[in-house]
Design an enzyme around this catalytic site. Structure first.
Site, mmCIF file in Angstrom:
data_model
loop_
_atom_site.group_PDB
_atom_site.id
_atom_site.type_symbol
_atom_site.label_atom_id
_atom_site.label_comp_id
_atom_site.label_asym_id
_atom_site.label_seq_id
_atom_site.Cartn_x
_atom_site.Cartn_y
_atom_site.Cartn_z
ATOM 1 N N GLU B 29 -1.724 11.863 -28.232
ATOM 2 C CA GLU B 29 -1.505 12.409 -29.566
ATOM 3 C C GLU B 29 -2.712 13.236 -30.016
ATOM 4 O O GLU B 29 -3.842 12.762 -29.939
ATOM 5 C CB GLU B 29 -1.249 11.252 -30.552
ATOM 6 C CG GLU B 29 0.050 10.530 -30.244
ATOM 7 C CD GLU B 29 0.050 9.081 -30.714
ATOM 8 O OE1 GLU B 29 -0.728 8.743 -31.619
ATOM 9 O OE2 GLU B 29 0.826 8.289 -30.146
ATOM 10 N N GLU B 60 3.734 5.592 -28.186
ATOM 11 C CA GLU B 60 2.845 5.025 -27.165
ATOM 12 C C GLU B 60 3.585 4.439 -25.981
ATOM 13 O O GLU B 60 3.097 4.498 -24.857
ATOM 14 C CB GLU B 60 1.910 3.977 -27.792
ATOM 15 C CG GLU B 60 0.757 4.571 -28.618
ATOM 16 C CD GLU B 60 1.160 5.008 -30.012
ATOM 17 O OE1 GLU B 60 2.313 4.723 -30.418
ATOM 18 O OE2 GLU B 60 0.347 5.634 -30.709
ATOM 19 N N ALA B 84 -7.867 2.272 -28.836
ATOM 20 C CA ALA B 84 -7.508 1.121 -27.991
ATOM 21 C C ALA B 84 -6.627 0.158 -28.776
ATOM 22 O O ALA B 84 -5.801 -0.549 -28.200
ATOM 23 C CB ALA B 84 -8.766 0.406 -27.500
ATOM 24 N N ASP B 85 -6.795 0.144 -30.082
ATOM 25 C CA ASP B 85 -6.006 -0.738 -30.946
ATOM 26 C C ASP B 85 -4.502 -0.540 -30.767
ATOM 27 O O ASP B 85 -3.727 -1.439 -31.086
ATOM 28 C CB ASP B 85 -6.342 -0.462 -32.418
ATOM 29 C CG ASP B 85 -7.824 -0.521 -32.691
ATOM 30 O OD1 ASP B 85 -8.260 -1.490 -33.316
ATOM 31 O OD2 ASP B 85 -8.572 0.395 -32.269
ATOM 32 N N PHE B 86 -4.106 0.658 -30.305
ATOM 33 C CA PHE B 86 -2.675 0.921 -30.201
ATOM 34 C C PHE B 86 -2.115 0.539 -28.835
ATOM 35 O O PHE B 86 -0.934 0.764 -28.559
ATOM 36 C CB PHE B 86 -2.368 2.388 -30.528
ATOM 37 C CG PHE B 86 -2.944 2.832 -31.838
ATOM 38 C CD1 PHE B 86 -3.035 1.942 -32.903
ATOM 39 C CD2 PHE B 86 -3.435 4.113 -32.018
ATOM 40 C CE1 PHE B 86 -3.594 2.336 -34.124
ATOM 41 C CE2 PHE B 86 -3.986 4.515 -33.231
ATOM 42 C CZ PHE B 86 -4.072 3.619 -34.283
ATOM 43 N N HIS B 129 -8.446 -0.403 -36.422
ATOM 44 C CA HIS B 129 -9.023 0.785 -35.770
ATOM 45 C C HIS B 129 -10.432 0.517 -35.256
ATOM 46 O O HIS B 129 -11.246 1.430 -35.175
ATOM 47 C CB HIS B 129 -9.086 1.969 -36.753
ATOM 48 C CG HIS B 129 -7.778 2.628 -37.029
ATOM 49 N ND1 HIS B 129 -6.808 2.047 -37.806
ATOM 50 C CD2 HIS B 129 -7.261 3.821 -36.622
ATOM 51 C CE1 HIS B 129 -5.758 2.871 -37.890
ATOM 52 N NE2 HIS B 129 -6.012 3.937 -37.177
#
Ligand SMILES: Cc1ncc(C[n+]2csc(CCOP(=O)(O)OP(=O)(O)O)c2C)c(N)n1
Ligand SMILES: Cc1ncc(C[n+]2csc(CCOP(=O)(O)OP(=O)(O)O)c2C)c(N)n1
Ligand SMILES: [Mg+2]
Ligand SMILES: [Mg+2]
Lengths: 321, 323, 323, 321
Positions: B29, B60, B84-86, B129
C-alpha cells in the site's frame, strides 16, 4: 426545506462548525509539535457525521475509523475530553492511552476510532447483533472509507449482517482517496454501494457534502433498518480536502486542484449559502453559533493544555479487569 | 566508507537485486506513488516502472496470498506490510500457507518471497502502530526471520533474503530507517543464520537485535565504565538463530542478558534464555536476565510511551546488581 | 463421583452459565445444526434455541469481530473457532481489537467474551488441522489463556471464563474431548491463574498443560519406577501463569522439565524456562529441559505423525540421563 | 452437439468416470480404516473439474480446495501418486506429508488442495499476476465452494484481480452445502456470481452437472480472460451428493432427499444418456473407457498399497531449501 425545524438546522451548523474548528485547532497544535502521534483530519467531510448522528441517540452505536474526530464529536462526546485525549492527557477519554487513532466515548455509544483500516465493520455488526438480541429499538452504524471497502472484513461483515437481518447501517465515506492512492486505482467499482447487491442489501448514494442529503438518506436507512428487514448501505460521496494525515507532503496532487474542488464541495459553505438564500436562518443566528463554538474550542483547548499527563506508573492500569 | 541511511541501504539492495533478477517485484500500500510511508521505496518506480513496484488495495490477505501464488508461478515477490502490526490481517496466509506450502507438499515447490514488515515504536503511534511481533514467528516452522540492526546489515540481509528460496520475513525497524551507517557498495551479502559478535567482551553476553542493539551498546558502555566488559551479540537472524555463537559466548562470559523492544513475556528472549538454560546452564554464574517491554499494549501519551521503552541505565543497573 | 467426558463437561458449563446469564450466546460454524464438529455443542440449541446457538457463515473475522462488538454492547459472546488453526484468519481481531480495546480506550469498557479453540493433533489431520499455537498469545497482553487438561478443569475453567470480564481464549484439545473424568455437579469453578500441583514429588518438577499432561503423568510414572519422584504441575492457565507455584516447586525439587505438544521452539516452555532461569537459577541442579514438537509443520502420514508426537519413554530417558 | 470431437467426448467421459471411481475407491478404503485423516469426496461434481480442465494445459494453474481429488485428477496428475499420497505413502506427490487435504502436483500446474477454506482465492490470483508479468498466454483458475465465498479472501482476491485485469477465472462450485449448513442460511445472495457486480467482473451461471455447459461456459470465460479484459466469475450449480466428509452422519438431511436429487443431477448419467440418445458415442465406446478406468484405478490402488510409508526421519526433510 421548510420541514426542517430551526433547532435541527442549528444543530447541523453547530456540529459542522464545531468539527471544522476542532480539526483546524488540532492541525495547528500538531504542526506546532504539541500533539503527539498521527492525526487524520475530517475537514471537508463534516456533513456526513453530522447528518448521520443527528438521528442517533446515545443508545445507538457507531464504530469509527482512523479519521474519527468528526464521528466522535458528532455523536456527542465531551469536547474537552476529546481534545485532552488527543493531547495525550490523563483527563482524556482514554486517559492518554489511546490518542487520536483510538478516541472513544462509550457513554454516548461511540465504540472507538480504529487504527486498523476496516477494523470497525465487524464491531458495528456485532453491536447490531447485541441490539437485536436485546430486542432494543436501536441501530449500529459503521463509518468507513472507500479504501477500507477492499478489506475482507467489509465482505464478512456485510454478509453476516444481511443473513441475520441486523439493524446496522454501513456508511461509506467515499472521499476519493485512500492515503496516497486515488480510490479507483485500487477499487474495482465506481459506486462502492453497488457492492450491496452481492449481499442482497438495500443501498443509496447521497451527496456527502450536503448535510440535508445525508440526513434524509440516513433517515431512510434508519427507517428501513428499524423495520427489521436487514442492514442498509449508504454511500456518501465526498472529497478529502486535507492530506491523509497532518504533515502529508501530498506529492500526489496539487493544492490548486484541491482548492478548486473544495470551493464546490465545502459542506459548511454549501449549508450557509442554502440557509441564507432560502432564509431558513439569519447571518446573526449563524454568527451566534460560531461564537459558541469558538468558546467551546477555546475551553477544550485550555482544558487539554492545562491537564496533566498521565503518570508513568499508569502504564500498568486498565489492561485486565 | 560512504555513509547512507538504513532506508537507503534497503533501496540499494532492492535496486541491485531487481537489476539482476527480473522476477523480483514488490507490492504494497502506498509504495509506488508515495515511495513507501517511510520513504523506503522512493525512486524505485522511476527505475523499474509501476509494473515492478505496485500500489495495492488495502487488502493484506491478498497482498500476501498473491505473493505466494506469484512465487509458486516462478516470481520472487516482495510484499510490504505497511506496518508489522497489520500482519495479523494476513496471519493465515503467513503461517498456514506461506510457511507450510513447501513442507506439506513434500518439497515439490519453493516459495521464494520476502515480507517486509516495518516494526517497533516510533513516536506515540500507540497500540496498533508500534508493535514488535517477531517472536510469534519463532514458533512457526517454515519461515526465515531476519532483523537487521544497522544500515550495512539492512543491505546485506535484504540481498540475502531476495536470493533465498525460502520465504523470509524481514523486520525493519521504523526508527532505524533514518540511521546512517557505513554500507559497502555493490555486492554485499550478510549470511542468513549467522549472528554478529558486535563487540567482544569477557564478563557478560548481551544478546539483542534490531533497534534494541542501540540499548545493548549503551548498556555495554555503561557497564564498561564500571569495569564490566560485555560481549554484545547481534542475532541478525531469529529463525534460524545462531545457537553456536550464543553458546560460545556464554561459555566464555558465564553470564547472559537478552534485550529486545518487544514484550518480554513470550518474547524472543524467552527462547534464547531457555535454550541457554538447557544447553549451558552449568556455565552460568548468575541468573539469565531478559529485558523487554512490559506486559501491556503500547500506550499513546508521551510520558507513558517513554516509560514503556527500554532504558539502558536501568538495564545496566540491574545487570550490575547481579555481579 | 460421576464420570463424564471433557466434551460433556464443557456442555455442562455452557448450559449452567447460560441458564444464569441471558447475555451469553455462542456462535460458530456448524455448531447449531450439527452440535459442533466434536459434538461439544450437542443439545445446546434444543434448550436455548437457535438464537443463542448460532451457525455462522465461514467468516472467522466476522465471528470474532462481531463477538467483540456484541461484548461492547453488553453481551457475553462465545466464539467457536472450529479449529485453533483458523485463528490466523481472525488474528487481527484477536490481537489488535479484542486484546487491546480495554487498554487503549483507557479502561472505559470491558470485552467479556470467550474464544473456544479446539487444538492439537488428532489423527492424521495434517499441517493445517493439528496445531497448538497457544504460545503466541503469551506475547499478547490483554487476553487470558486457559488450557484445561481434564474434564473437571474443562468445566471449572470454562465456567470461570464465562464469568470473567476479560477476553478469554479457551484452548480445548481435540483428543481430550472424549476422555472421561470425575466432574463435580453444579457450581464448580477452577480459578483462572492458578496452577494445579497434580502430583507431589521431590526430585524434579514437570510442568505441562492440556493434552501433554498425559505425557507428564506417564513420564512421572516411568521415573517413579527408577526411584525418581517427580512433581507434576498442570499450569491450567497460561496467561497469567502461576509464577509462584512454579518457583515454589522448583525451589523444592531443584530440577525442571516442561512438556507440551506445541512446537518446542518459541513455545510456552521457552517462557517458563526463561522465567525460572531468571528467578531461580541458583536452585537448579541440572539443565532445564523442554519437550515439544520438532520444528516442522505437522506431517500427515501415520508413521510421520507418530514420530512427531511426544514420547514419554524418550522423555523419561532424557530426564534420567541428567540425574 | 456435433461440434464436439469424439476425442473430447471421450475425454469428458474418461475424466468423469475416473474421478467417480477414484472417489468410490477412496471412500471404501477410508471406511475400512486404511486411509488416514479426513477425506472430502467430489462425487456428483465431476462435470465441473472435467469441463474446466478440458481447456487447460499444464502451464495453466489451478488452486483447489479441501475437496480436491477431482481437480487434481482432471488437471492430469498421475493417478498412482494421488492415490499413494492419500494413503500416506512415500511415493505420493507430497511424500506422505500432505494427504488428501494437501494433494498437489506442481508439474501440471495444480497448486494444491487447501485445508483452509478460502485459502486458494489469493493464490490463484497471484499465479495470474505472475502469468501477466511473464507475458504468457495462460490463465489461472480458483475452484471454490459456495461456503468459502463468505470469506474475506474471496473479496480481496476478486477486487485485486479486477483492478489489475488479471487472467484468472473464479469457478464457484455451488453444491448448496457448506458442511452441515445449507448455503442460503449463511450466504446472503441466491446466485453467488451476482457478487461479481461489486468488482465490475464478467460472470456466468452454468449447470454444473452438465459437462457440456461447464465446458462451454468455461471456454467463454477463457476467451474473455485471454483478451486481457480482466477476470471472470463462473458459477456452476451442483449438489453435494455425499456427506461433507467420509463418515459424516448427515443428520441434517435424509438419504431419500439426496437420492432423489442425485437421480436428476448425476453428471455421468446425464452425459451417458445424452451421448447415447444423440448417438454421439456408442455403449461399447463407453464401456471401453470404463474398463480402462477400472484398470487404472486398480493399478493406482496396487501402487499405493504396495508403496512404503515414509521413514520417521523424513519428518525433518522438505522444510527449508
Ligand atoms: C489494515 C490496515 N492497512 C493499512 C493501514 C494504513 N492506512 C491507514 S489509513 C489508510 C487509507 C484509508 O483509506 P480510506 O479507507 O479511504 O479512509 P480515508 O483515510 O480516506 O478516510 C491506510 C492504507 C491501516 N491502518 N490498516
Ligand atoms: C478458514 C476455515 N474455516 C472453516 C473450515 C472448516 N470447513 C472445512 S470445509 C467447510 C465447508 C466448506 O463449504 P464450501 O466452501 O461450500 O465447500 P464444499 O465443502 O461444499 O465443497 C468448512 C466450514 C476450514 N477448513 N477453514
Ligand atoms: Mg478514503
Ligand atoms: Mg459447498
Amino acid at each position: 426545506m421548510e420541514s426542517y425545524s430551526k433547532e435541527l438546522l442549528k444543530t447541523f451548523y453547530y456540529k459542522m462548525v464545531k468539527i471544522r474548528r476542532f480539526e483546524e485547532t488540532v492541525e495547528r497544535y500538531f504542526l506546532d509539535g504539541e500533539i503527539p502521534g498521527f492525526v487524520h483530519l475530517y475537514i471537508g467531510e463534516e456533513a456526513i457525521a453530522t447528518g448521520v448522528c443527528a438521528s442517533l441517540t446515545d443508545k445507538d452505536y457507531i464504530a469509527s475509523t482512523h479519521r474519527g474526530h468528526g464521528h466522535t464529536i458528532a455523536k456527542g462526546a465531551d469536547l474537552n475530553k476529546v481534545m485532552a485525549e488527543i493531547f495525550g492527557k490523563r483527563t482524556g477519554f482514554c486517559k492518554g492511552k489511546g490518542g487520536s487513532m483510538h478516541i472513544a466515548d462509550f457513554s454516548v455509544g461511540m465504540l472507538g476510532a480504529n487504527g486498523v483500516v476496516g477494523g470497525g465493520f465487524n464491531l458495528a455488526t456485532g453491536a447490531a447483533l447485541a441490539i437485536k438480541k436485546q430486542k432494543r429499538d436501536n441501530v449500529s452504524v459503521a463509518f468507513f472509507g472507500d479504501g477500507s471497502s477492499n478489506r475482507g472484513t467489509f465482505h464478512e461483515a456485510l454478509n453476516m449482517a444481511s443473513v441475520w437481518k441486523l439493524p446496522v447501517i454501513y456508511v461509506c465515506e467515499n472521499n476519493q482517496w485512500a492515503s496516497t492512492t486515488p480510490y479507483r486505482t485500487t477499487t474495482s467499482v465506481e459506486d462502492i454501494s453497488l457492492r450491496a447487491v452481492g449481499y442482497s442489501m438495500a443501498s443509496k448514494i447521497v451527496d456527502g457534502n450536503d448535510v440535508f442529503e445525508v440526513y434524509e438518506g440516513f433517515k431512510e436507512a434508519l427507517e428501513y433498518v428499524k423495520k427489521g428487514d436487514g442492514p442498509f448501505f449508504l454511500e456518501a460521496k465526498t472529497y478529502r480536502i486535507k492530506g491523509h494525515f497532518v504533515g502529508d507532503p501530498e506529492m500526489y496532487r496539487t493544492k490548486e486542484e484541491v482548492q478548486e474542488i473544495f470551493s464546490n464541495t465545502d459542506p459548511i459553505k454549501k449549508f450557509t449559502e442554502k440557509v441564507l438564500a432560502e432564509k431558513l436562518m439569519t447571518q446573526t443566528e449563524l454568527d451566534e453559533i460560531k461564537d459558541k463554538v469558538e468558546k467551546e474550542i477555546k475551553e477544550a483547548l485550555d482544558f487539554a493544555l492545562n491537564s496533566e499527563y498521565p503518570d508513568p506508573s499508569e502504564i500498568y492500569e486498565d489492561l485486565y479487569v | 566508507m560512504r555513509q547512507i541511511t538504513f532506508s537507503q541501504a534497503t533501496l540499494e539492495a532492492m535496486a541491485e537485486e531487481m537489476r539482476k533478477d527480473e522476477n523480483i517485484f514488490v507490492m504494497g500500500e502506498d509504495i509506488a506513488r508515495q515511495g513507501g510511508i517511510f520513504g523506503q521505496f522512493k525512486g524505485l518506480p522511476a527505475e523499474f516502472g509501476f509494473d515492478k513496484v505496485m500500489d495495492t488495495p488495502i487488502s493484506e490477505t491478498a497482498i500476501i496470498g498473491a505473493c505466494i501464488g506469484a512465487a509458486l508461478a516462478g516470481m520472487r515477490p516482495v510484499a510490504d506490510m505497511h506496518y508489522a502490526d497489520f500482519m495479523g490481517v494476513a496471519m493465515d496466509e503467513l503461517f498456514n500457507q506461506m510457511a507450510k506450502i513447501r513442507y506439506m507438499f513434500g518439497g515439490q515447490t519453493t516459495v521464494p518471497m520476502v515480507v517486509r514488515a516495518p516494526d517497533g515504536m516510533s513516536s506515540c503511534a500507540a497500540a496498533q502502530h508500534s508493535q514488535s511481533i517477531e517472536s510469534w514467528f519463532m514458533n512457526i516452522p517454515g519461515v526465515i526471520v531476519v532483523t537487521p540492526s544497522n544500515a550495512a546489515d539492512a543491505k546485506g540481509l535484504l540481498k540475502s533474503a531476495l536470493r533465498d528460496d525460502n520465504p523470509v520475513i524481514y523486520f525493519e525497524n521504523k526508527i532505524l530507517y533514518k540511521e546512517k551507517g557505513e554500507v559497502p557498495e555493490g555486492e554485499y551479502l550478510v549470511p542468513i543464520g549467522k549472528a554478529n559478535v558486535a563487540r567482544e567482551g569477557t564478563d557478560i553476553t548481551i544478546i539483542s537485535y534490531s533497534i534494541a542493539m542501540k540499548k545493548a551498546f549503551e548498556t555495554a558502555d555503561i557497564l564498561e565504565k564500571q569495569g564490566i566488559h560485555a560481549e554484545v551479540i547481534d542475532l541478525r537472524t531469529l529463525v534460524p538463530y545462531d545457537k553456536e555463537a550464543i553458546l560460545q559466548s556464554v561459555k566464555k562470559t558465564h553470564r547472559l542478558a537478552i534485550i529486545h523492544e518487544a514484550v518480554k513475556q513470550g518474547g524472543v528472549g524467552s527462547e534464547i534464555a531457555a535454550f541457554v538454560a538447557e544447553n549451558a546452564l552449568e556455565y552460568l554464574d548468575a541468573p539469565i536476565m531478559r529485558f523487554g517491554a512490559p506486559f501491556t499494549p503500547v500506550p499513546f501519551s508521551p510520558p507513558l510511551e517513554k516509560a514503556y521503552r527500554l532504558d539502558s541505565e536501568k538495564i545496566a543497573k540491574e545487570i550490575q546488581a547481579k555481579f
